[in-house]
Design an enzyme around this catalytic site. Structure first.
Site, PDB file in Angstrom:
ATOM      1  N   LYS A 150     -35.832  40.005 -43.212  1.00  0.00           N
ATOM      2  CA  LYS A 150     -34.621  39.403 -42.658  1.00  0.00           C
ATOM      3  C   LYS A 150     -33.861  38.637 -43.726  1.00  0.00           C
ATOM      4  CE  LYS A 150     -35.313  40.468 -38.278  1.00  0.00           C
ATOM      5  NZ  LYS A 150     -34.366  41.289 -37.493  1.00  0.00           N
ATOM      6  N   ASP A 179     -32.416  43.257 -43.191  1.00  0.00           N
ATOM      7  CA  ASP A 179     -31.721  43.100 -41.909  1.00  0.00           C
ATOM      8  C   ASP A 179     -31.022  41.755 -41.860  1.00  0.00           C
ATOM      9  OD1 ASP A 179     -30.777  43.166 -39.359  1.00  0.00           O
ATOM     10  OD2 ASP A 179     -32.736  43.417 -38.386  1.00  0.00           O
ATOM     11  N   GLU A 207     -29.314  46.568 -42.751  1.00  0.00           N
ATOM     12  CA  GLU A 207     -29.052  46.648 -41.317  1.00  0.00           C
ATOM     13  C   GLU A 207     -28.059  45.564 -40.912  1.00  0.00           C
ATOM     14  OE1 GLU A 207     -32.808  47.400 -39.392  1.00  0.00           O
ATOM     15  OE2 GLU A 207     -32.197  46.233 -37.639  1.00  0.00           O
ATOM     16  N   ASP A 232     -26.998  47.975 -35.956  1.00  0.00           N
ATOM     17  CA  ASP A 232     -28.014  47.600 -34.963  1.00  0.00           C
ATOM     18  C   ASP A 232     -27.337  46.884 -33.788  1.00  0.00           C
ATOM     19  OD1 ASP A 232     -30.352  47.057 -33.649  1.00  0.00           O
ATOM     20  OD2 ASP A 232     -31.100  45.569 -35.044  1.00  0.00           O
ATOM     21  N   LYS A 256     -32.837  50.403 -30.104  1.00  0.00           N
ATOM     22  CA  LYS A 256     -33.935  49.667 -29.467  1.00  0.00           C
ATOM     23  C   LYS A 256     -34.006  50.136 -28.029  1.00  0.00           C
ATOM     24  CE  LYS A 256     -33.725  45.401 -32.180  1.00  0.00           C
ATOM     25  NZ  LYS A 256     -33.419  46.089 -33.421  1.00  0.00           N
TER      26      LYS A 256
HETATM   27  O1  LIG Z   1     -36.804  46.935 -36.369  1.00  0.00           O
HETATM   28  C1  LIG Z   1     -37.866  46.447 -36.777  1.00  0.00           C
HETATM   29  O2  LIG Z   1     -38.420  46.864 -37.779  1.00  0.00           O
HETATM   30  C2  LIG Z   1     -38.522  45.305 -36.068  1.00  0.00           C
HETATM   31  C3  LIG Z   1     -37.785  44.757 -34.894  1.00  0.00           C
HETATM   32  C4  LIG Z   1     -36.643  43.841 -35.230  1.00  0.00           C
HETATM   33  O3  LIG Z   1     -36.343  43.634 -36.363  1.00  0.00           O
HETATM   34  C5  LIG Z   1     -35.984  43.143 -34.132  1.00  0.00           C
HETATM   35  C6  LIG Z   1     -36.765  42.757 -33.044  1.00  0.00           C
HETATM   36  C7  LIG Z   1     -36.220  42.051 -31.989  1.00  0.00           C
HETATM   37  C8  LIG Z   1     -34.886  41.714 -32.015  1.00  0.00           C
HETATM   38  C9  LIG Z   1     -34.081  42.096 -33.080  1.00  0.00           C
HETATM   39  C10 LIG Z   1     -34.613  42.824 -34.135  1.00  0.00           C
HETATM   40  C11 LIG Z   1     -33.671  43.316 -35.187  1.00  0.00           C
HETATM   41  O4  LIG Z   1     -33.787  44.448 -35.673  1.00  0.00           O
HETATM   42  O5  LIG Z   1     -32.712  42.636 -35.475  1.00  0.00           O
HETATM   43 MG   LIG Z   2     -31.739  44.481 -36.700  1.00  0.00          MG
END
Ligand SMILES: O=C(O)CCC(=O)c1ccccc1C(=O)O
Ligand SMILES: [Mg+2]
Length: 329
Positions: A150, A179, A207, A232, A256
């Site tokens: 992140k 991300d 991301e 995303d 997701k």
């Molecule tokens: O995508 C992944 O590798 C893990 C999951 C993840 O990052 C995530 C999990 C819950 C809420 C938001 C996110 C995200 O991708 O931002």
């Molecule tokens: Mg994400």
């Protein structure tokens, strides 16, 4: 077919809070649903909303479950409104052939790398900040070759420094995803992309560098740099996916399933359009996870690792947690 419907609220504390640009997340709140059909077959579903991603809230999902009759039909399930995408996912996947049944153990040990019949590879989620530096090797030992870190959480220069250390310590064959959860400015995104391009193609993608309202800017960035951009938050549900696709996005789409909405409508979209998808977790239990991974196994493209390497964020569940949950009122 008529189903006997019941549900339970369920919450789990993260072993370490999940830190993103949206803030700190400490407790995962979910609703587990149970359907029993006329042949006494029991199937399960999971509602795990993320309201800061644009899905319904847990309260809205609870209200929806409370107003449902005790006996429900597929007509009721397929009429769940689009403003309740996590509910659509839970109810539809619990009636889908191959819906979650209590066959063996409910909780599966960390990184069940060979889910039966599929050969998905997994991306391991690293903690934000500098803890990533001493965490990746645990995941590497468990077999992860792709990691996600992140960004947009701390000050950019500090993160760029950590990034340098991380990149130089990761094995050559490892891949890294960044991300930003929409937390960068346009200038910061350019800085990150320039940096990533120096290591291309080790950085698989960035991301959601910018917020959802910055679609045009993200399209521009995707033309300026080698490092791909994945949407995303911008494609959290079917409506948004359609809109970004119509506007010409041909980069990566993170899906997701747990909050996306109707799985059958996602299948339909993927049949109509060849898109580059990365499947990703919403921190669901084994119930939502199994339904999501089934979709991922069917619909994944380009061998992208699925973002389900998140089990280390939870304590392992007791084998009989689901039974125990149904004894509570
Ligand atoms: O995508 C992944 O590798 C893990 C999951 C993840 O990052 C995530 C999990 C819950 C809420 C938001 C996110 C995200 O991708 O931002
Ligand atoms: Mg994400």
């Amino acid at each position: 077919m008529i189903y006997q419907f019941s549900f339970r609220y369920f919450s789990q504390k993260f072993t370490k809070p999940m830190i993103t640009n949206h803030g700190i997340w400490e407790i995962r709140e979910s609703i587990i649903i149970r359907l029993i059909d006329e042949k006494d077959q029991i199937t399960w579903g999971e509602i795990s909303p993320i309201s800061w991603f644009g899905s319904e809230t847990i309260e809205q999902a609870l209200d929806f479950c409370r107003q449902l009759p005790k006996e429900i039909t597929k007509e009721i399930i397929f009429a769940i409104p689009d403003k309740l995408p996590a509910c659509q996912f839970a109810f539809e996947s619990s009636t889908h052939p191959g819906g979650f049944r209590l066959c063996s153990r409910v909780s599966v040990p960390e990184a069940s790398f060979q889910s039966p019949g599929t050969n998905l590879t997994y991306s391991g989620l690293l903690p934000a900040g500098k803890s990533a530096l001493n965490q990746w090797s645990n995941l590497w030992e468990q077999g992860y070759k792709t990691f996600k870190w992140k960004i947009g959480v701390n000050e950019i220069n500090q993160e760029l420094e950590i990034f340098d250390l991380l990149i130089s310590s990761l094995p050559t064959s490892a891949k890294l995803r960044l991300d930003a959860n929409g937390g960068l400015t346009y200038q910061q995104a350019k800085l990150w992309l320039e940096k990533c391009d120096q290591f291309s193609p080790k950085i698989e993608f960035i991301e959601q560098p910018l917020s959802v309202d910055k679609f045009t800017e993200m399209q521009e960035l995707s033309n300026l740099y080698l490092t791909p951009i994945a949407l995303d938050e911008s494609v959290a549900n079917l409506h948004q996916l359609e809109s970004c696709f119509q506007q010409g996005w041909r980069g990566i789409f993170v899906i997701k399933p747990g909050i996306f909405g109707s799985p059958s409508q996602l299948r339909e979209f993927c049949k109509q359009h060849q898109i580059d998808i990365v499947f990703s977790s919403v921190f669901e239990t084994e119930i939502g996870r199994q339904a999501s991974l089934q979709l991922a196994a069917e619909l994944s493209t380009n061998n992208r690792a699925v973002g389900f390497g998140i089990n280390h964020f939870f304590q392992q569940q007791e084998a009989n947690w689901l039974e125990s949950l149904w004894k509570t009122f």
